[in-house]
Structures are given as structure tokens and as C-alpha cells.
Design a protein around this motif. Structure first.
Motif, mmCIF file in Angstrom:
data_model
loop_
_atom_site.group_PDB
_atom_site.id
_atom_site.type_symbol
_atom_site.label_atom_id
_atom_site.label_comp_id
_atom_site.label_asym_id
_atom_site.label_seq_id
_atom_site.Cartn_x
_atom_site.Cartn_y
_atom_site.Cartn_z
ATOM 1 N N GLN A 189 3.324 7.063 -9.282
ATOM 2 C CA GLN A 189 3.703 7.269 -7.888
ATOM 3 C C GLN A 189 3.565 5.986 -7.089
ATOM 4 O OE1 GLN A 189 4.958 10.074 -6.476
ATOM 5 N NE2 GLN A 189 5.141 9.030 -4.495
ATOM 6 N N PHE A 190 2.544 5.191 -7.387
ATOM 7 C CA PHE A 190 2.266 3.982 -6.609
ATOM 8 C C PHE A 190 2.402 2.729 -7.482
ATOM 9 C CE2 PHE A 190 -0.174 7.490 -4.707
ATOM 10 C CZ PHE A 190 0.414 7.514 -3.450
ATOM 11 N N ALA A 191 3.403 2.737 -8.360
ATOM 12 C CA ALA A 191 3.582 1.636 -9.303
ATOM 13 C C ALA A 191 3.763 0.301 -8.595
ATOM 14 C CB ALA A 191 4.782 1.919 -10.211
ATOM 15 N N ALA A 192 4.467 0.304 -7.469
ATOM 16 C CA ALA A 192 4.692 -0.956 -6.758
ATOM 17 C C ALA A 192 3.395 -1.545 -6.228
ATOM 18 C CB ALA A 192 5.682 -0.737 -5.611
ATOM 19 N N LEU A 193 2.442 -0.688 -5.867
ATOM 20 C CA LEU A 193 1.151 -1.182 -5.390
ATOM 21 C C LEU A 193 0.264 -1.637 -6.541
ATOM 22 C CD1 LEU A 193 0.308 1.534 -2.693
ATOM 23 C CD2 LEU A 193 1.289 -0.735 -2.327
ATOM 24 N N ILE A 194 0.368 -0.962 -7.682
ATOM 25 C CA ILE A 194 -0.486 -1.276 -8.828
ATOM 26 C C ILE A 194 -0.315 -2.730 -9.258
ATOM 27 C CG2 ILE A 194 -0.816 -0.791 -11.283
ATOM 28 C CD1 ILE A 194 -2.076 1.325 -9.598
ATOM 29 N N PHE A 244 -5.420 -1.866 -4.043
ATOM 30 C CA PHE A 244 -4.097 -2.379 -4.376
ATOM 31 C C PHE A 244 -3.276 -2.347 -3.092
ATOM 32 C CE2 PHE A 244 -5.870 -0.433 -8.181
ATOM 33 C CZ PHE A 244 -5.687 -1.422 -9.131
ATOM 34 N N PRO A 245 -3.225 -3.455 -2.355
ATOM 35 C CA PRO A 245 -2.568 -3.447 -1.046
ATOM 36 C C PRO A 245 -1.072 -3.710 -1.142
ATOM 37 C CG PRO A 245 -3.665 -5.540 -1.401
ATOM 38 C CD PRO A 245 -3.950 -4.698 -2.613
ATOM 39 N N GLY A 246 -0.348 -3.114 -0.199
ATOM 40 C CA GLY A 246 1.082 -3.359 -0.082
ATOM 41 C C GLY A 246 1.449 -3.618 1.358
ATOM 42 N N ASP A 247 2.714 -3.423 1.687
ATOM 43 C CA ASP A 247 3.206 -3.640 3.036
ATOM 44 C C ASP A 247 2.892 -2.421 3.886
ATOM 45 O OD1 ASP A 247 4.486 -4.488 5.292
ATOM 46 O OD2 ASP A 247 6.518 -4.289 4.486
ATOM 47 N N ALA A 248 1.782 -2.483 4.606
ATOM 48 C CA ALA A 248 1.313 -1.402 5.482
ATOM 49 C C ALA A 248 0.923 -0.144 4.712
ATOM 50 C CB ALA A 248 2.364 -1.061 6.548
ATOM 51 N N VAL A 249 0.757 -0.256 3.389
ATOM 52 C CA VAL A 249 0.293 0.849 2.557
ATOM 53 C C VAL A 249 -0.717 0.295 1.565
ATOM 54 C CG1 VAL A 249 0.908 2.669 0.934
ATOM 55 C CG2 VAL A 249 2.516 2.024 2.738
ATOM 56 N N ASP A 250 -1.875 0.927 1.463
ATOM 57 C CA ASP A 250 -2.912 0.507 0.520
ATOM 58 C C ASP A 250 -3.294 1.677 -0.370
ATOM 59 O OD1 ASP A 250 -2.882 -1.893 1.799
ATOM 60 O OD2 ASP A 250 -4.960 -1.823 2.513
ATOM 61 N N LEU A 251 -3.627 1.360 -1.617
ATOM 62 C CA LEU A 251 -4.150 2.340 -2.560
ATOM 63 C C LEU A 251 -5.522 1.889 -3.022
ATOM 64 C CD1 LEU A 251 -3.880 4.728 -4.678
ATOM 65 C CD2 LEU A 251 -2.896 2.999 -6.218
ATOM 66 N N TRP A 252 -6.488 2.813 -3.015
ATOM 67 C CA TRP A 252 -7.790 2.561 -3.611
ATOM 68 C C TRP A 252 -7.964 3.526 -4.784
ATOM 69 C CZ3 TRP A 252 -6.932 2.356 1.568
ATOM 70 C CH2 TRP A 252 -7.378 1.231 2.261
ATOM 71 N N PRO A 274 1.066 2.535 10.542
ATOM 72 C CA PRO A 274 2.370 2.731 11.198
ATOM 73 C C PRO A 274 3.401 1.746 10.644
ATOM 74 C CG PRO A 274 0.611 2.815 12.809
ATOM 75 C CD PRO A 274 -0.034 2.390 11.522
ATOM 76 N N GLY A 275 4.550 2.262 10.266
ATOM 77 C CA GLY A 275 5.596 1.426 9.685
ATOM 78 C C GLY A 275 5.549 1.360 8.174
ATOM 79 N N GLY A 276 4.474 1.845 7.578
ATOM 80 C CA GLY A 276 4.385 1.831 6.126
ATOM 81 C C GLY A 276 5.310 2.855 5.501
ATOM 82 N N LYS A 277 5.875 2.518 4.346
ATOM 83 C CA LYS A 277 6.854 3.378 3.688
ATOM 84 C C LYS A 277 6.290 3.844 2.346
ATOM 85 C CE LYS A 277 11.076 1.500 5.764
ATOM 86 N NZ LYS A 277 10.371 0.919 6.908
ATOM 87 N N THR A 278 6.171 5.145 2.201
ATOM 88 C CA THR A 278 5.730 5.725 0.939
ATOM 89 C C THR A 278 6.724 6.729 0.384
ATOM 90 O OG1 THR A 278 4.515 7.443 2.135
ATOM 91 C CG2 THR A 278 3.290 5.456 1.533
ATOM 92 N N GLY A 279 7.831 6.916 1.087
ATOM 93 C CA GLY A 279 8.748 7.975 0.692
ATOM 94 C C GLY A 279 8.125 9.326 0.966
#
Length: 714
Positions: free
Chosen positions: A325-330, A351-359, A421-426
Motif C-alpha cells: 500500500q505504501f510502496a512509494a514511501l518504503i 518512511f517520509p514522503g511528500d506530506a505523508v509519512d509512514l512509521w 494537508p495536501g498529502g496524497k494517499t489515494g
């Protein structure tokens, strides 16, 4: 110590000497004075920031030192490697992959089983060479031709995997230099196979980094390929530029999780953790989750079925769902391991991304840990999700921090997603719904009990009584110490290795039983080419799968001068058909050994010491010698007068079957000993040893090194 001292850059210089696949954990940098101090004295939070800062500096310098070039990581057609989280080594002999009854590949059945049990795979390595290679002089490239349907058949199987969204690797083995030679280097042969089959990657068996020549050879044929070495520990980190994936083995099982070095150097490099003999995979799966890497779901291990336990299978399903699900962040370049946590024994990676982070979180404790687990800087308007349990998450806001309370099972997992705000996760809802449904049953509810696969001996029907004949010897009934061990290379003394005899509760390598053997007849000599020709002329037999059938014959007849040599290139099915035509059957393994050994436990039919006059001289060249004529070594007779039991051709005896595998017991060894590697099919000249030969289909099972003799009930 409770907290690490401040370190200067010079303290990290020793890390240039790192050669293994792992980086030291915080508080154990090579050369630090407390490197070997007990883990109970280490404050991971106190050391983590220093560790990350130091190894970030080391990474920058080390990438310069190895001349790292990320060109291949940026090629769109190879980007799938960065999402290849669950990888399986697929033995072609697996009955879920190929149905010997219909002679057809059954890719859907194979994949359906994996999806049901642990959520499916992203890629497979189709394994068709080892451990049978070396039973004759067919090379790794000859064996792909021996598959049902040859290369075209394999191409169809690859297409079936692609239809299900699964990528395919093919293996190559640098150690195969003792079988039949070829006129092109391995990389050119492999590139041609990739082109012909449509496969996606090359796995380098025993390669510590697959050479760049394989990449260049594939590029020259305009085929995109991902190289995947078995290991990288000895090749040097420079291979990272063109080996886009790799395996790593036996991740340390310590209280502090380990960071995988190549993933740290290049976060887009997905490592698949491989621990083929493990029966508890929790440590491996926790490391995969913590590092953001993949897992090699290897269950069919060269003839031993080492199935994931229910708990491990369910854990892999959930780990892979989060990673996919979060392959782009991994694969984020800003991946940060050892995020500070609030509970002892709980570790987190960000695993940080553009306005979206995964721990991702792992609990290394055996007990559950509840309450507040970690805190992060809070951004107004940020939405938080418990990705492991599939629910929205409302943290406690403490000033500019968001503090998260979660319950982690013993040896369990957690995952949190923050969307500013502005983060895209689908649309996350389908994923969250799925995870919520799964989380309703805790991992602890699944069994962690492992058991080996039960095997059954294939039934052999009794024969009718027969009159005495010169071609058979009557073996009297008697008490017999049946003692034998498998010489299979892999598996050590693990349960499940080798065979399970009818009186045993599981398969194991060594077998010993005092038994009463009923009287029987056995052929004085192996069946010859001439005898088999008579059978064909009389019966009109032609196998449905005639690949390699009597491969050495010419125009339907034995080679000139070969009438009295043991027939080879016959499958166990061919041998059984001949035996039935002759009113006989194949011998039970203990019958074969009793006829060869007598009652005194001798090592060889003629005695306890090897006698070179009693068997053909072994051939050690790259092409195997033809068998000797039957009866050419009379001094090799057994106590009962049975001839040619050892050292001329292997002989078919029994067959064992479990849910996934078929394997035949081969006895007697052959006159061929390929040189240069201990991975070739091992000889078993001694009468207390046997070979285990994996069965797939007659076209592949037939061999220049295997013949047979018959038996009958007396």
C-alpha cells in the motif's frame, strides 16, 4: 551505560571496514569501547541520533568510494523491483506448479494456494537445476530444455505468472563447470533464455553479486532484467549499482533490530530476507518491516517442505499489505531507522514522503506493550491512521507533538500513517477496511506450531508366482538390519529431510529397522538395452511424455555394441511398465539393499573395502562415460550372487509422495563423478546410503545415469 557519549566524525571511520550485510546497532559501532557491552546497559534512544547522524555521513562518503551510479534504479521498466516485497523460490517439482497426472503446468493452482495462506507473492524464482544436477552430464542449460515442453513450455508458464501480476526470475550457477561444456559464456546463455521466455530477472545462485556482464548481455538483446544475487557480503558494495535486488540470510536475532547495509546505502534496493530452514520466521518478518525490505517465502526447500506456520503466514500477509500500500514511501531516500520510542523493546522506522509519512513499529518483547509508543511533530490539520489495525487514529496533542497510544502484541507489529494537508494517499478506505477485518483476529490466535509434511510410500502390487529362471536370483526370507541414510546435501539433520518410511512418524535423514524380509526374486543384472528393445517390439509401448525417452538410442535401436549395457534414459514410469510386461515389479529399497548386502552389514556388495576391480572406473570428465556391459565386473557380486549393484548406473527403487513433492529412492550410484563443486548430486556407493531424486515429469526425470532392475514375489 545509560547514554552514548557525543562522537566526532573520526569515531565512524572504522565503519569503512564493514563487509557484512548488516550495520552495527546503536551502541555497537565497530571500535567503540563499549561495542561488546551487554544490551541491558544500552539506552537505544540515547544512542540512536548519534548513530543515524554518523552513518548518514558514512553513507555519503561510502557511495563516493564505491562509485555508486543509480541509473538502473531510475529506469521505469525496472522500477517493479522496488515493489518486490514477497518473493518465492519455486521448485519445478512442486505438484502445485506442475501436475504429473495431466502433464500440465498449473500456475493458477500454485498462486491460489499462496494467496490463501499468506497473501500471495510479487515474484517467483523458477528453480529447475539443483539438487538433481550432476546425476548425469546435463548442464544447467540442458536442464531447462528437459522441462515439459522445453523452453516453449516454460515461456507459457512465465506468461501465466505475468497474467497474475507476478514477475519471474531464472537461476544461473557459476559453479556448474563439471557437466557438459557449452560454447558461450553463462551471461550470453542467460540473456538468450530471458529473451526466449520473457522472464524478468536473473538470480545468481552462490553469486556474491551478479557480474555486470549479465546486465550488459541482456541489454544487448533489448531485454530488461533485474539481477538478484544470493548474497552480497563478499562481492563489495560497488555491485549495488547494477544488482537492483539481493537476498540476505539469517538476520541476527538480538533485542535491538539490525539495519541492512545495502538498504541503508540505497533505499530503493529491496532486499529479500531468506532463512530457508527457519521454523519461526517472526524475527525475519520484523526485520523486513523495520527496514522496509522484502521476504523470501521459501517453503519447498530442495525437497523438504518447510511450510510457514499459521502465525507466520498471517504475519506475512499483513506486513506485505502495508508495504504494498505504501510502496512509494518504503523506498524513501529520507528513511530513518531507530525513531525515538517511549517503550523499552519497541522500535520504529520512519518512511517520509511528500506530506505523508509512514512509521513501522515492531515489539521485540515477548509480552504485549500497551500505551503511548512514540511522539512526532504535530502539523495542524494532519490526519492520522492506524494502518496495522485499519482505523483512524486520534493522538494526544502535547504542545507541538502528537503522541500515539497503540497496543502491540508480544513480538508484534504496528504501523501509523500521517497525512498533512495536501498529502496524497489515494483512497485509503479499502485498505483500512481490509486491515481492520484482519486485525479482529490477533496474531497470537494463530498457531505457531510447525510440523513436517507426512510422506507416503507408493504402493507396489504383488506379482504372481513365477518359475525359476537364470536371469533372476531367489533371495530367501530372513531377518535384516535395514540401516541407511540419505546423502542429500541440504537440510542437515532436520525433521523432514529425506524420506519417511512406513514405520516412521516423519521424514528424517537416518533410518534403522530390524525387519523380516519376505522371500523374493531379483534380477541378476540390470535390465539391458537389448531386453528393453524386446519389450518395445512386443508391447508397442510409447510413453505419453516421450521427452528424452531412450535419448541415446539411434533410429529406435540401441547404439551399436550397446545391447548388453544397462538401459538408461527411462523414467520410473517406463521402468514400472517394463516390469509389469515382464510379470515383475521394481524392488522395494530394503529388498534391493538386502540382496546387495546380505546379513553382515557390509559396506559394498563384495566386502567392507572399496575394490576398484569390482565396479567401473568412475569418470570425472565433463561428459559421462557410457555404462559398462553387465557382468563385466564379476568380483563385484553380492553374497547372493547379484551383479552390478554398485557403480555402473543408479537404479530406480521406491517412490515417496507428500502433498507437494514426489521423490524416488536411487540406489547403487553410477560411474560419473562431475568435478568442481560439492553441489552436484552426490554419489552413494555404500550400501548404507541412498540418493533422493526429485521427480517432476518423465521428460526431466529420465537420465543417462539411471537404469533399473526388476524383482518379483517368491
Amino acid at each position: 551505560m545509560s547514554q552514548s557519549p557525543i562522537r566526532t566524525n573520526s569515531d565512524y571511520k572504522v565503519s569503512h571496514a564493514l563487509t557484512g550485510p548488516y550495520l552495527p546497532t546503536p551502541g555497537k559501532v565497530p571500535g567503540w569501547p563499549f561495542a561488546e557491552m551487554g544490551r541491558w546497559k544500552i539506552d537505544v534512544n540515547g544512542a540512536a541520533d548519534d548513530w543515524v547522524r554518523g552513518f548518514t555521513e558514512w553513507r555519503h562518503e561510502h557511495l563516493i568510494r564505491i562509485g555508486f551510479d543509480d541509473t538502473l534504479y531510475r529506469r521505469p521498466e525496472l522500477a517493479w523491483a522496488q515493489r518486490n516485497f514477497v518473493h518465492a523460490l519455486l521448485m519445478v517439482e512442486d505438484r502445485y506448479f506442475f501436475d504429473p497426472a495431466t502433464g500440465r503446468y498449473t500456475v493458477d493452482r500454485y498462486l491460489d494456494d499462496l494467496e490463501t495462506r499468506f497473501g500471495g507473492v510479487d515474484s517467483v524464482l523458477i528453480w529447475y537445476i539443483y539438487p538433481n544436477i550432476g546425476v548425469d552430464d546435463r548442464s544447467q542449460f540442458d536442464l531447462i530444455e528437459a522441462l515439459p515442453g522445453g523452453i516453449e513450455g516454460l515461456k507459457g508458464a512465465v506468461a501465466d505468472f505475468h497474467r497474475r501480476g507476478v514477475k519471474v526470475f531464472l537461476p544461473t550457477m557459476p559453479w556448474d563447470n563439471g557437466t557438459r561444456a557449452h560454447d558461450r559464456p553463462d551471461w550470453e546463455r542467460m540473456a538468450a533464455l530471458i529473451k526466449a521466455t520473457g522472464a524478468d530477472g536473473i538470480n545468481g545462485d552462490t553469486y556474491s553479486g551478479v557480474p555486470r556482464a549479465f546486465q550488459e548481455a541482456c541489454d544487448s538483446l533489448d531485454c530488461s532484467v533485474v539481477l538478484q544475487p544470493e548474497t552480497t557480503s563478499q562481492a563489495g558494495d560497488h555491485i549495488l549499482s547494477w544488482n537492483l535486488q539481493s537476498w540476505t540470510k539469517r538476520v541476527p536475532n538480538e533485542s535491538i533490530p539490525t539495519v541492512l547495509k545495502l538498504k541503508w546505502l540505497e533505499p530503493r534496493h529491496i532486499i529479500n530476507i531468506e532463512n530457508r530452514w527457519s521454523r519461526d520466521r517472526n524475527n525475519d518478518l520484523q526485520h523486513a518491516f523495520f527496514n522496509g525490505v522484502g521476504y523470501t517465502a521459501w517453503e519447498n526447500v530442495f525437497g523438504l517442505w518447510n511450510q510457514l506456520t499459521e502465525r507466520d503466514a498471517e504475519t506475512l500477509r499483513r506486513v506485505a499489505l502495508v508495504q504494498r500500500q505504501f510502496a512509494a514511501l518504503i523506498v524513501s531516500a529520507e528513511w530513518r531507522p531507530y525513531e525515538l520510542t517511549l517503550q523499552a523493546g519497541v522500535f520504529a522506522s520512519r518512511f517520509p514522503g511528500d506530506a505523508v509519512d509512514l512509521w513501522t513499529l515492531i515489539n521485540r518483547n515477548e509480552y504485549a506493550v500497551d500505551g503511548e509508543q512514540f511522539a512526532v511533530p504535530h502539523v495542524a490539520g494532519c490526519a492520522y491512521f492506524d494502518a496495522w489495525n485499519g482505523v483512524d487514529l486520534t493522538p494526544r496533542i502535547d504542545g507541538d507533538r502528537a503522541v500515539f497510544a497503540l497496543e502491540l502484541e508480544g513480538r508484534g507489529f504496528g504501523a501509523v500513517v500521517a497525512r498533512a494537508p495536501g498529502g496524497k494517499t489515494g483512497d485509503l478506505q479499502p485498505f483500512l477496511d481490509r486491515m481492520r477485518d484482519l486485525a479482529a483476529t490477533p496474531l497470537a490466535a494463530y498457531s505457531a506450531q510447525w510440523s513436517s509434511a507426512p510422506q507416503k510410500l507408493v504402493v507396489v502390487e504383488k506379482t504372481r508366482s513365477r518359475a525359476a529362471s537364470e536371469d533372476m536370483i531367489a533371495i530367501p526370507a530372513g531377518d535384516f538390519d535395514f540401516a541407511v541414510r540419505g546423502v542429500v546435501i541440504e537440510g542437515y539433520a532436520n525433521e523432514g529431510v529425506d524420506f519417511q518410511y512406513p514405520w516412521e512418524t516423519s521424514a528424517r535423514r537416518s533410518h534403522h529397522r530390524r525387519m523380516q524380509v519376505e522371500a523374493f526374486w531379483i534380477d541378476r543384472f540390470p535390465v539391458t538395452n537389448g531386453q528393453f528393445k524386446t519389450f518395445l517390439d512386443d508391447s508397442g509401448y510409447r510413453p505419453a511424455d516421450d521427452g528424452n525417452f531412450l535419448h541415446h538410442w539411434q533410429d529406435g535401436a540401441p547404439p551399436i555394441g550397446g545391447e548388453n549395457k544397462p538401459v538408461t534414459w527411462v523414467s520410473i514410469e517406463d521402468a514400472r511398465t517394463y516390469a509389469a510386461w515382464a510379470g515383475k515389479r521394481l524392488p522395494r529399497e530394503w529388498e534391493w539393499q538386502y540382496a546387495a548386502q546380505g546379513t553382515d552389514g557390509r559396506r559394498y556388495p563384495w566386502g567392507n573395502d572399496w575394490d576398484p576391480r569390482a565396479a567401473p572406473e568412475p569418470g570425472c570428465g565433463r561428459e559421462m562415460p557410457v555404462p559398462a556391459d553387465i557382468g563385466a565386473h564379476p568380483s563385484g557380486a553380492s553374497p547372493f550372487g547379484v551383479m552390478d549393484m554398485v557403480g555402473n548406473v543408479w537404479q530406480w527403487t521406491d517412490e515417496y509422495v507428500d502433498e507437494h513433492l514426489r521423490a524416488a529412492v536411487l540406489r547403487g550410484g553410477s560411474n560419473y563423478q562431475p568435478q568442481g563443486s560439492h553441489w552436484y548430486f552426490p554419489q552413494a556407493y555404500r550400501l548404507d546410503e541412498h540418493g533422493k531424486y526429485l521427480l517432476m515429469a518423465p521428460s526431466k526425470d529420465r537420465s543417462a545415469g539411471i537404469g533399473f532392475r526388476c524383482a518379483a514375489d517368491l
